[in-house]
Write an enzyme that holds these catalytic residues in place. Structure first.
Site, PDB file in Angstrom:
ATOM      1  CG  ASP A   1      -2.157   0.910   0.994  1.00 39.70           C
ATOM      2  OD1 ASP A   1      -2.391   1.350  -0.158  1.00 39.70           O
ATOM      3  OD2 ASP A   1      -2.881   1.177   1.968  1.00 39.70           O
ATOM      4  N   GLY A   2       0.333   2.303  -0.557  1.00 44.41           N
ATOM      5  CA  GLY A   2       0.989   3.598  -0.572  1.00 44.41           C
ATOM      6  C   GLY A   2       0.081   4.628   0.064  1.00 44.41           C
TER       7      GLY A   2
ATOM      8  CD  GLU B   1      -1.479   2.299  -3.488  1.00 44.12           C
ATOM      9  OE1 GLU B   1      -1.135   1.110  -3.345  1.00 44.12           O
ATOM     10  OE2 GLU B   1      -2.369   2.829  -2.798  1.00 44.12           O
TER      11      GLU B   1
ATOM     12  CG  ASP C   1      -5.349  -0.162  -1.320  1.00 38.27           C
ATOM     13  OD1 ASP C   1      -4.415   0.207  -2.065  1.00 38.27           O
ATOM     14  OD2 ASP C   1      -5.530   0.331  -0.187  1.00 38.27           O
TER      15      ASP C   1
ATOM     16  CG  HIS D   1      -8.997   2.632   4.033  1.00 42.03           C
ATOM     17  ND1 HIS D   1      -7.928   2.735   4.894  1.00 42.03           N
ATOM     18  CD2 HIS D   1      -8.664   3.367   2.931  1.00 42.03           C
ATOM     19  CE1 HIS D   1      -7.002   3.511   4.358  1.00 42.03           C
ATOM     20  NE2 HIS D   1      -7.422   3.894   3.166  1.00 42.03           N
TER      21      HIS D   1
ATOM     22  CG  ASP E   1      -3.606   2.337   5.201  1.00 48.07           C
ATOM     23  OD1 ASP E   1      -3.444   3.153   4.276  1.00 48.07           O
ATOM     24  OD2 ASP E   1      -4.152   2.642   6.293  1.00 48.07           O
TER      25      ASP E   1
END
Length: 191
Positions: free
Chosen positions: A48-49, A86, A108, A162, A172
């Protein structure tokens, strides 16, 4: 099970890579983890970024695991975008795994998943131009990712961000921790 948590360790790569110059990255990626490639284990990579401002201070996080090992990476870059973070998350995760592994990458980011699975072949065919004849954004990272994925057997998975997915939530959290640690270390606040 043991946890290896390599982060907040500065490194400089050779000229020509995307980290040369003004970018600051905190991660030790010269460590390769043997996740039992020979025994056919699937390695799970969650990436995740995050970005405070877009562009702004960015962070990336990676959780890598198999049945025996859990490995975490995180880092930051200044004046970057969420999409770049990302991509960097996936790149740094792959760099830490020995070649020829079987990997499930969960992201995501539809930008990353669709870019590497659908759009990249046309970009390459069109001289790194989009269908609208514009230069591909983040070309340097796409080229690096394209080169890396050739060294592995990869299954790409997408999850909604999320949404409570444990691997994605941890990635995240790592990305946001990297930003917070950078801010604390440099006495900066970014809103």
């Amino acid at each position: 099970m043991f946890i290896i948590n390599y982060h907040t360790y500065p490194y400089i790569t050779k000229k020509g890579t995307h980290f040369w110059g003004t970018h600051m990255v905190f991660c030790l990626w010269d460590i390769w983890v043997d996740f039992g490639v020979a025994d056919g284990n699937i390695i799970e990579l969650f990436s995740d970024g995050a970005c405070k401002g877009n562009p702004g201070l960015g962070g990336w996080g990676v959780l890598i695991k198999n049945s025996k090992t859990l490995y975490e990476l995180k880092g930051t870059q200044q004046q970057t975008t969420n999409n770049r973070m990302e991509l960097v998350a996936v790149i740094e995760g792959l760099r830490s795994i020995k070649e020829h592994a079987h990997i499930e990458i969960t992201t995501d980011s539809m930008y990353v998943k669709n870019g590497i699975n659908q759009w990249i072949n046309n970009w390459k065919k069109n001289g790194w131009k989009t269908a609208a004849k514009k230069s591909v954004k983040n070309k340097d990272l796409w080229q690096e990712l394209d080169e890396l994925v050739q060294k592995y057997s990869i299954k790409w998975l997408w999850v909604k961000g999320h949404s409570g997915h444990p691997g994605n939530e941890r990635a995240d959290q790592l990305a946001n921790e990297a930003i917070a640690e950078f801010q604390d270390k440099n006495n900066t606040l970014i809103f």
